[in-house]
Write a protein that holds these residues in place. Structure first.
Motif, PDB file in Angstrom:
ATOM      1  N   LEU A 140       0.923   0.770   0.903  1.00  0.00           N
ATOM      2  CA  LEU A 140      -0.366   0.228   1.319  1.00  0.00           C
ATOM      3  C   LEU A 140      -0.592  -1.151   0.720  1.00  0.00           C
ATOM      4  O   LEU A 140      -0.003  -1.508  -0.300  1.00  0.00           O
ATOM      5  CB  LEU A 140      -1.497   1.170   0.892  1.00  0.00           C
ATOM      6  N   ALA A 141      -1.457  -1.905   1.360  1.00  0.00           N
ATOM      7  CA  ALA A 141      -1.784  -3.248   0.872  1.00  0.00           C
ATOM      8  C   ALA A 141      -2.457  -3.152  -0.490  1.00  0.00           C
ATOM      9  O   ALA A 141      -3.185  -2.189  -0.773  1.00  0.00           O
ATOM     10  CB  ALA A 141      -2.704  -3.948   1.869  1.00  0.00           C
ATOM     11  N   PRO A 142      -2.223  -4.144  -1.363  1.00  0.00           N
ATOM     12  CA  PRO A 142      -2.854  -4.114  -2.685  1.00  0.00           C
ATOM     13  C   PRO A 142      -4.375  -4.114  -2.582  1.00  0.00           C
ATOM     14  O   PRO A 142      -4.963  -4.679  -1.661  1.00  0.00           O
ATOM     15  CB  PRO A 142      -2.354  -5.401  -3.351  1.00  0.00           C
ATOM     16  N   VAL A 143      -4.996  -3.463  -3.560  1.00  0.00           N
ATOM     17  CA  VAL A 143      -6.453  -3.406  -3.636  1.00  0.00           C
ATOM     18  C   VAL A 143      -6.937  -4.524  -4.557  1.00  0.00           C
ATOM     19  O   VAL A 143      -6.360  -4.730  -5.630  1.00  0.00           O
ATOM     20  CB  VAL A 143      -6.920  -2.041  -4.180  1.00  0.00           C
ATOM     21  N   ASP A 165       0.242   8.300  -6.307  1.00  0.00           N
ATOM     22  CA  ASP A 165      -0.222   6.921  -6.490  1.00  0.00           C
ATOM     23  C   ASP A 165       0.925   5.917  -6.454  1.00  0.00           C
ATOM     24  O   ASP A 165       0.825   4.848  -5.848  1.00  0.00           O
ATOM     25  CB  ASP A 165      -0.987   6.794  -7.821  1.00  0.00           C
ATOM     26  N   GLY A 166       2.023   6.246  -7.147  1.00  0.00           N
ATOM     27  CA  GLY A 166       3.156   5.331  -7.167  1.00  0.00           C
ATOM     28  C   GLY A 166       3.704   5.082  -5.777  1.00  0.00           C
ATOM     29  O   GLY A 166       4.031   3.941  -5.418  1.00  0.00           O
ATOM     30  N   ALA A 207      -6.267  12.975  -9.099  1.00  0.00           N
ATOM     31  CA  ALA A 207      -4.912  13.468  -8.837  1.00  0.00           C
ATOM     32  C   ALA A 207      -4.552  13.475  -7.356  1.00  0.00           C
ATOM     33  O   ALA A 207      -3.373  13.586  -7.021  1.00  0.00           O
ATOM     34  CB  ALA A 207      -4.762  14.876  -9.398  1.00  0.00           C
ATOM     35  N   MET A 208      -5.529  13.360  -6.462  1.00  0.00           N
ATOM     36  CA  MET A 208      -5.237  13.515  -5.037  1.00  0.00           C
ATOM     37  C   MET A 208      -5.959  12.459  -4.208  1.00  0.00           C
ATOM     38  O   MET A 208      -7.116  12.133  -4.452  1.00  0.00           O
ATOM     39  CB  MET A 208      -5.645  14.910  -4.565  1.00  0.00           C
ATOM     40  N   TRP A 209      -5.238  11.937  -3.203  1.00  0.00           N
ATOM     41  CA  TRP A 209      -5.828  11.106  -2.153  1.00  0.00           C
ATOM     42  C   TRP A 209      -5.791  11.875  -0.848  1.00  0.00           C
ATOM     43  O   TRP A 209      -4.820  12.584  -0.552  1.00  0.00           O
ATOM     44  CB  TRP A 209      -5.036   9.811  -1.977  1.00  0.00           C
ATOM     45  N   ILE A 210      -6.847  11.720  -0.041  1.00  0.00           N
ATOM     46  CA  ILE A 210      -6.884  12.280   1.300  1.00  0.00           C
ATOM     47  C   ILE A 210      -7.000  11.123   2.276  1.00  0.00           C
ATOM     48  O   ILE A 210      -7.906  10.284   2.161  1.00  0.00           O
ATOM     49  CB  ILE A 210      -8.056  13.261   1.501  1.00  0.00           C
ATOM     50  N   HIS A 228       2.492   7.163 -15.173  1.00  0.00           N
ATOM     51  CA  HIS A 228       3.652   6.408 -14.709  1.00  0.00           C
ATOM     52  C   HIS A 228       3.218   4.967 -14.444  1.00  0.00           C
ATOM     53  O   HIS A 228       2.954   4.586 -13.303  1.00  0.00           O
ATOM     54  CB  HIS A 228       4.237   7.031 -13.442  1.00  0.00           C
ATOM     55  N   PRO A 229       3.131   4.155 -15.493  1.00  0.00           N
ATOM     56  CA  PRO A 229       2.651   2.786 -15.307  1.00  0.00           C
ATOM     57  C   PRO A 229       3.562   1.997 -14.377  1.00  0.00           C
ATOM     58  O   PRO A 229       4.785   2.103 -14.439  1.00  0.00           O
ATOM     59  CB  PRO A 229       2.664   2.207 -16.729  1.00  0.00           C
ATOM     60  N   ALA A 230       2.940   1.205 -13.483  1.00  0.00           N
ATOM     61  CA  ALA A 230       3.700   0.383 -12.563  1.00  0.00           C
ATOM     62  C   ALA A 230       4.447  -0.703 -13.329  1.00  0.00           C
ATOM     63  O   ALA A 230       4.048  -1.101 -14.432  1.00  0.00           O
ATOM     64  CB  ALA A 230       2.765  -0.247 -11.530  1.00  0.00           C
ATOM     65  N   ASP A 231       5.531  -1.183 -12.731  1.00  0.00           N
ATOM     66  CA  ASP A 231       6.265  -2.285 -13.340  1.00  0.00           C
ATOM     67  C   ASP A 231       5.332  -3.480 -13.531  1.00  0.00           C
ATOM     68  O   ASP A 231       4.587  -3.845 -12.619  1.00  0.00           O
ATOM     69  CB  ASP A 231       7.442  -2.690 -12.456  1.00  0.00           C
ATOM     70  N   GLY A 232       5.376  -4.058 -14.712  1.00  0.00           N
ATOM     71  CA  GLY A 232       4.553  -5.227 -14.969  1.00  0.00           C
ATOM     72  C   GLY A 232       3.105  -4.925 -15.281  1.00  0.00           C
ATOM     73  O   GLY A 232       2.285  -5.848 -15.376  1.00  0.00           O
ATOM     74  N   LEU A 233       2.761  -3.636 -15.466  1.00  0.00           N
ATOM     75  CA  LEU A 233       1.352  -3.294 -15.704  1.00  0.00           C
ATOM     76  C   LEU A 233       0.825  -3.947 -16.972  1.00  0.00           C
ATOM     77  O   LEU A 233      -0.295  -4.476 -16.991  1.00  0.00           O
ATOM     78  CB  LEU A 233       1.184  -1.778 -15.783  1.00  0.00           C
TER      79      LEU A 233
END
Length: 443
Positions: A157-160, A150-151, A125-128, A185-190
């Motif tokens: 940020l650059a894609p992983v 995340d969204g 749920a969290m990024w630091i 919340h699925p990304a567009d095109g997931l």
């Protein structure tokens, strides 16, 4: 395709014919040339992981793990995060406060001053982010702790790099023929991105159900949540319930909105006994993670309130109360191996442990209706898991080592592998890793 001499539960040793992706016939001595010789081994419906996070799991190949199982203490954490060239991004996952306490941008700056770093909490749920990463993202005004962002981070940020091919291959080797992606919340095109996987897919939010996330600090009232549920009807909902109060609000909301077939509770981390009759009355399915009490035992012993510990990730008590139960690995936030989850379910305390057959059943539900068990039967989709051994031996072991092949729509999705006897012989040879040498024999 004709599969000769396999054991099907309730039918004994039979032949199975597959045509146009479905099982066309089951019987003894079916006519035709066999493409697969089963030798009396079990043929099961393919396993379906009912709760998994596929993009996060595919990104693990581009990440370093910094959870309690991999890292102990601040110095070890700093060393892992500093590996690599200055200026290169470091993506770390699985962090928990038991490793080195609470993290924020300034703590990470001390540990890693010369490259952008982002660390994901074990909860997912969290990024630091440290200061270098925040500058890159244009988020310098924050403390670096980004909750459910995340969204937003995807746009900044650059894609992983994603290893979806490897993910699909590893899942197939486990006998997994279906996956339910549980991102809220699925990304567009997931769905299109994930279509490279050989498994049958359910993408929450694109396919039913609709995933709803609850967090205690922003918890809606039951009436507000009921209004949200009504707004997505007639589609079923899958509500993330990680605390006692989240479950209570969800049950009240579903009572007000009215349940529909396919409604689910995700996790059901804390289910007090008094909630069981209400769950049964609503007909809601609990999709749980019975392996978490084992994987997170140390953290739960100190972090979970004593009143909640007896109610963690119920299994047996749910089934005895008439509440449908299924399981998902929740990978990468838990193991990606369903067989490991099954073993954990069997090893629970006496109040919650399942029989091996019931544990296997956690992953044999239908993709959109986990409470409906699938069977190897005429007319059913040919999503199949062929084992090396009869069913009872597989239940005695509950390990992926028993998996011989997996098929989706009648098409083989596993790579060629040594037969079962050769695998056992290899495990007995000196000089192999201890994990293999000590593997429990199947016979």
């Amino acid at each position: 395709m004709l599969i000769r001499d396999v054991e099907i539960e309730g039918r004994g040793r039979v032949d199975v014919r597959v045509e146009e992706g479905r099982i066309a016939a089951i019987g003894r001595r079916l006519a035709g040339h066999a493409q697969v010789e089963g030798g009396g081994a079990a043929l099961l419906p393919g396993l379906h992981d009912h709760h998994i996070h596929l993009m996060a799991l595919a990104a693990e190949s581009a990440s370093v793990r910094v959870g309690p199982a991999e890292v102990r203490g601040r110095d070890e954490l700093a060393k892992i995060l500093r590996d690599g060239a200055p200026g290169e991004w470091v993506r770390a996952v699985g962090y928990h406060e038991s490793v080195a306490g609470e993290l924020d941008r300034w703590t990470l700056d001390v540990l890693v001053p010369d490259r952008p770093v982002r660390v994901q909490h074990r909860s997912g749920a969290m990024w630091i982010l440290n200061s270098a990463a925040l500058r890159t993202a244009g988020l310098e005004s924050t403390d670096g702790r980004l909750w459910r962002e995340d969204g937003r981070l995807r746009t900044l940020l650059a894609p992983v790099p994603l290893d979806l091919t490897g993910l699909g291959r590893r899942a197939a080797a486990l006998g997994v023929t279906g996956l339910t992606n549980a991102d809220p919340h699925p990304a567009d095109g997931l769905a299109q991105t994930l279509s490279v996987l050989p498994q049958r897919l359910v993408v929450m939010g694109v396919d039913p159900p609709v995933k709803l996330i609850l967090d205690d600090p922003t918890l809606p009232t039951p009436a507000d949540l009921a209004a949200t549920v009504v707004g997505v009807r007639p589609r079923p909902v899958a509500v993330h319930c990680a605390t006692r109060v989240q479950l209570l609000v969800t049950l009240l909301a579903l009572e007000e909105a009215g349940p529909v077939e396919g409604d689910r509770i995700e996790h059901g981390s804390v289910i007090p006994a008094e909630a069981l009759p209400r769950l049964r009355r609503l007909g809601v399915t609990v999709v749980t993670q019975p392996h978490f009490p084992a994987e997170r035992a140390e953290a739960y012993a100190t972090e979970v309130h004593p009143d909640d510990r007896p109610h963690l990730y119920r299994c047996r008590s749910l089934t005895e109360a008439g509440v449908p139960v299924a399981a998902g690995t929740d990978a990468p936030y838990g193991t990606h191996d369903p067989w490991s989850v099954m073993r954990a379910a069997v090893a629970r305390d006496v109040r919650e442990r399942l029989t091996p057959r019931a544990a296997l059943g956690l992953f044999l539900g239908s993709p959109h209706r986990p409470e409906r068990p699938r069977r190897v039967a005429v007319g059913s989709p040919a999503d199949l898991c062929l084992l090396h051994v009869p069913l009872q031996e597989a239940l005695d072991a509950l390990t992926a080592d028993t998996v011989r092949a997996a098929y989706v729509h009648g098409r083989l999705i596993t790579e060629p592998a040594p037969d079962h006897e050769e695998r056992r012989e290899r495990a007995a040879r000196p000089g192999l890793p201890q994990a293999l040498r000590g593997h429990r024999p199947m016979a």
